[in-house]
Motif scaffolding. Structure first.
Motif, PDB file in Angstrom:
ATOM      1  N   GLU A  76      19.825  73.037  28.839  1.00 20.58           N
ATOM      2  CA  GLU A  76      20.217  72.214  27.695  1.00 20.58           C
ATOM      3  C   GLU A  76      19.279  71.024  27.506  1.00 20.58           C
ATOM      4  O   GLU A  76      18.855  70.717  26.384  1.00 20.58           O
ATOM      5  CB  GLU A  76      21.643  71.689  27.888  1.00 20.58           C
ATOM      6  CG  GLU A  76      22.067  70.685  26.815  1.00 20.58           C
ATOM      7  CD  GLU A  76      23.360  69.952  27.167  1.00 20.58           C
ATOM      8  OE1 GLU A  76      23.700  69.012  26.434  1.00 20.58           O
ATOM      9  OE2 GLU A  76      24.008  70.301  28.181  1.00 20.58           O
ATOM     10  N   LEU A  77      18.931  70.351  28.609  1.00 16.89           N
ATOM     11  CA  LEU A  77      18.229  69.070  28.521  1.00 16.89           C
ATOM     12  C   LEU A  77      16.710  69.192  28.468  1.00 16.89           C
ATOM     13  O   LEU A  77      16.060  68.456  27.732  1.00 16.89           O
ATOM     14  CB  LEU A  77      18.627  68.188  29.713  1.00 16.89           C
ATOM     15  CG  LEU A  77      20.106  67.875  29.850  1.00 16.89           C
ATOM     16  CD1 LEU A  77      20.371  67.147  31.168  1.00 16.89           C
ATOM     17  CD2 LEU A  77      20.591  67.032  28.672  1.00 16.89           C
ATOM     18  N   TRP A 117      13.341  64.091  38.339  1.00 17.66           N
ATOM     19  CA  TRP A 117      14.646  63.414  38.358  1.00 17.66           C
ATOM     20  C   TRP A 117      15.486  63.879  39.553  1.00 17.66           C
ATOM     21  O   TRP A 117      16.136  63.071  40.205  1.00 17.66           O
ATOM     22  CB  TRP A 117      15.395  63.682  37.054  1.00 17.66           C
ATOM     23  CG  TRP A 117      15.522  62.463  36.195  1.00 17.66           C
ATOM     24  CD1 TRP A 117      16.605  61.638  36.086  1.00 17.66           C
ATOM     25  CD2 TRP A 117      14.524  61.919  35.313  1.00 17.66           C
ATOM     26  NE1 TRP A 117      16.345  60.619  35.204  1.00 17.66           N
ATOM     27  CE2 TRP A 117      15.077  60.765  34.709  1.00 17.66           C
ATOM     28  CE3 TRP A 117      13.234  62.287  34.974  1.00 17.66           C
ATOM     29  CZ2 TRP A 117      14.383  59.985  33.791  1.00 17.66           C
ATOM     30  CZ3 TRP A 117      12.541  61.523  34.065  1.00 17.66           C
ATOM     31  CH2 TRP A 117      13.103  60.384  33.486  1.00 17.66           C
ATOM     32  N   MET A 118      15.448  65.174  39.841  1.00 16.01           N
ATOM     33  CA  MET A 118      16.234  65.681  40.966  1.00 16.01           C
ATOM     34  C   MET A 118      15.693  65.156  42.296  1.00 16.01           C
ATOM     35  O   MET A 118      16.457  64.912  43.237  1.00 16.01           O
ATOM     36  CB  MET A 118      16.247  67.208  40.969  1.00 16.01           C
ATOM     37  CG  MET A 118      16.989  67.826  39.782  1.00 16.01           C
ATOM     38  SD  MET A 118      18.772  67.407  39.723  1.00 16.01           S
ATOM     39  CE  MET A 118      18.799  66.197  38.379  1.00 16.01           C
ATOM     40  N   GLY A 119      14.396  64.954  42.388  1.00 12.48           N
ATOM     41  CA  GLY A 119      13.825  64.369  43.595  1.00 12.48           C
ATOM     42  C   GLY A 119      14.264  62.933  43.791  1.00 12.48           C
ATOM     43  O   GLY A 119      14.667  62.526  44.885  1.00 12.48           O
ATOM     44  N   ALA A 159      16.305  63.079  27.021  1.00 12.60           N
ATOM     45  CA  ALA A 159      17.566  63.794  27.208  1.00 12.60           C
ATOM     46  C   ALA A 159      18.040  63.720  28.651  1.00 12.60           C
ATOM     47  O   ALA A 159      19.228  63.489  28.920  1.00 12.60           O
ATOM     48  CB  ALA A 159      17.405  65.254  26.773  1.00 12.60           C
ATOM     49  N   VAL A 160      17.117  63.898  29.607  1.00 19.94           N
ATOM     50  CA  VAL A 160      17.485  63.822  31.020  1.00 19.94           C
ATOM     51  C   VAL A 160      17.893  62.397  31.391  1.00 19.94           C
ATOM     52  O   VAL A 160      18.872  62.174  32.116  1.00 19.94           O
ATOM     53  CB  VAL A 160      16.324  64.303  31.906  1.00 19.94           C
ATOM     54  CG1 VAL A 160      16.645  64.089  33.387  1.00 19.94           C
ATOM     55  CG2 VAL A 160      16.044  65.780  31.650  1.00 19.94           C
ATOM     56  N   ALA A 161      17.158  61.400  30.865  1.00 19.54           N
ATOM     57  CA  ALA A 161      17.471  60.001  31.168  1.00 19.54           C
ATOM     58  C   ALA A 161      18.835  59.604  30.618  1.00 19.54           C
ATOM     59  O   ALA A 161      19.576  58.840  31.255  1.00 19.54           O
ATOM     60  CB  ALA A 161      16.386  59.088  30.608  1.00 19.54           C
ATOM     61  N   GLN A 162      19.175  60.108  29.450  1.00 17.76           N
ATOM     62  CA  GLN A 162      20.477  59.788  28.879  1.00 17.76           C
ATOM     63  C   GLN A 162      21.610  60.372  29.715  1.00 17.76           C
ATOM     64  O   GLN A 162      22.675  59.767  29.839  1.00 17.76           O
ATOM     65  CB  GLN A 162      20.554  60.297  27.438  1.00 17.76           C
ATOM     66  CG  GLN A 162      19.708  59.499  26.458  1.00 17.76           C
ATOM     67  CD  GLN A 162      19.756  60.064  25.051  1.00 17.76           C
ATOM     68  OE1 GLN A 162      20.707  60.778  24.697  1.00 17.76           O
ATOM     69  NE2 GLN A 162      18.743  59.775  24.252  1.00 17.76           N
ATOM     70  N   ARG A 163      21.374  61.528  30.302  1.00 19.22           N
ATOM     71  CA  ARG A 163      22.410  62.173  31.122  1.00 19.22           C
ATOM     72  C   ARG A 163      22.513  61.529  32.510  1.00 19.22           C
ATOM     73  O   ARG A 163      23.619  61.276  32.990  1.00 19.22           O
ATOM     74  CB  ARG A 163      22.116  63.668  31.248  1.00 19.22           C
ATOM     75  CG  ARG A 163      23.052  64.445  32.182  1.00 19.22           C
ATOM     76  CD  ARG A 163      24.416  64.696  31.565  1.00 19.22           C
ATOM     77  NE  ARG A 163      24.300  65.450  30.338  1.00 19.22           N
ATOM     78  CZ  ARG A 163      24.305  66.790  30.294  1.00 19.22           C
ATOM     79  NH1 ARG A 163      24.409  67.491  31.409  1.00 19.22           N
ATOM     80  NH2 ARG A 163      24.217  67.419  29.121  1.00 19.22           N
TER      81      ARG A 163
END
Length: 203
Positions: A136-137, A148-150, A193-197
């Motif tokens: 989605e993102l 981001w996952m790291g 998108a990832v930062a917003q989540r």
């Protein structure tokens, strides 16, 4: 590679299985077809990713493993950009993140998959395999998701010096993913998108 790609595997590649190489297929999860199945299948392993449109010299894997020294929470890469922020702390556009030319350890070093990246076990958040979220993102930006996952796992990054060059296979860049991500500014949209989540990483 996806299940649909299996019939077009070159015979020269298939012959590598006689030397112990294992070829696995997966669902078509876009640019995540390398890392996600590997993390699911080998959660306790050191995993190295590499792009299939690049020729790597004979020492590239050795260089990555020596730089890692088995240290947990340290993600090692050959190529990285330096994340840039403005005076308000907001992320600058991806195109303004310069490539790092010298080796360094930094939480703001953003690994670029083209050179190869080594991930120790546990270096990525357990959310890494949330297929619904990454599709989605950031469906076309696995580097963004993996960074981001790291950081969510508390990992840092080490950019190392290349002891030998990297070469693109002739003709491989005509449809390369970077053209869509960079030229169409898709990276910026997917980063937002990832930062917003998940919020901005703690630098």
């Amino acid at each position: 590679m996806s299940h649909d790609d299996e019939p077009i595997i070159p015979e020269a590649v298939r012959r590598l299985t006689s030397y112990g190489v294992e070829i696995r297929t997966t669902d078509d999860i876009k640019s995540f077809k390398k890392i996600i199945p590997a993390v699911r299948a080998f959660p306790d392993a050191f995993i190295v990713t590499a792009d299939d449109d690049v020729y790597y010299g004979p020492h590239w894997l050795e260089d990555l493993t020596l730089a890692s020294s088995g240290r947990m929470g340290l993600i090692v890469c050959y190529q990285a950009r330096e994340i840039q922020r403005d005076d308000q702390g907001k992320l600058q556009p991806y195109e303004q993140w310069p490539y790092l030319s010298e080796p360094r350890d930094s939480a703001t070093a953003f690994p670029v998959g083209r050179g190869g990246i080594l991930y120790p076990p546990g270096a990525l958040s357990s959310e890494i395999a949330d297929e619904a979220a990454f599709l989605e993102l950031c469906p076309q930006a696995d580097d963004v998701w993996l960074y981001w996952m790291g950081r969510r796992a508390g990992s840092t990054y080490r950019k190392i010096q290349q002891s030998e060059g990297l070469w693109d296979w002739p003709g491989s860049q005509k449809t390369a993913l970077f053209r869509e991500n960079l030229l169409a500014s898709m990276n910026d949209r997917q980063i937002d998108a990832v930062a917003q989540r998940y919020g901005y990483p703690d630098f």
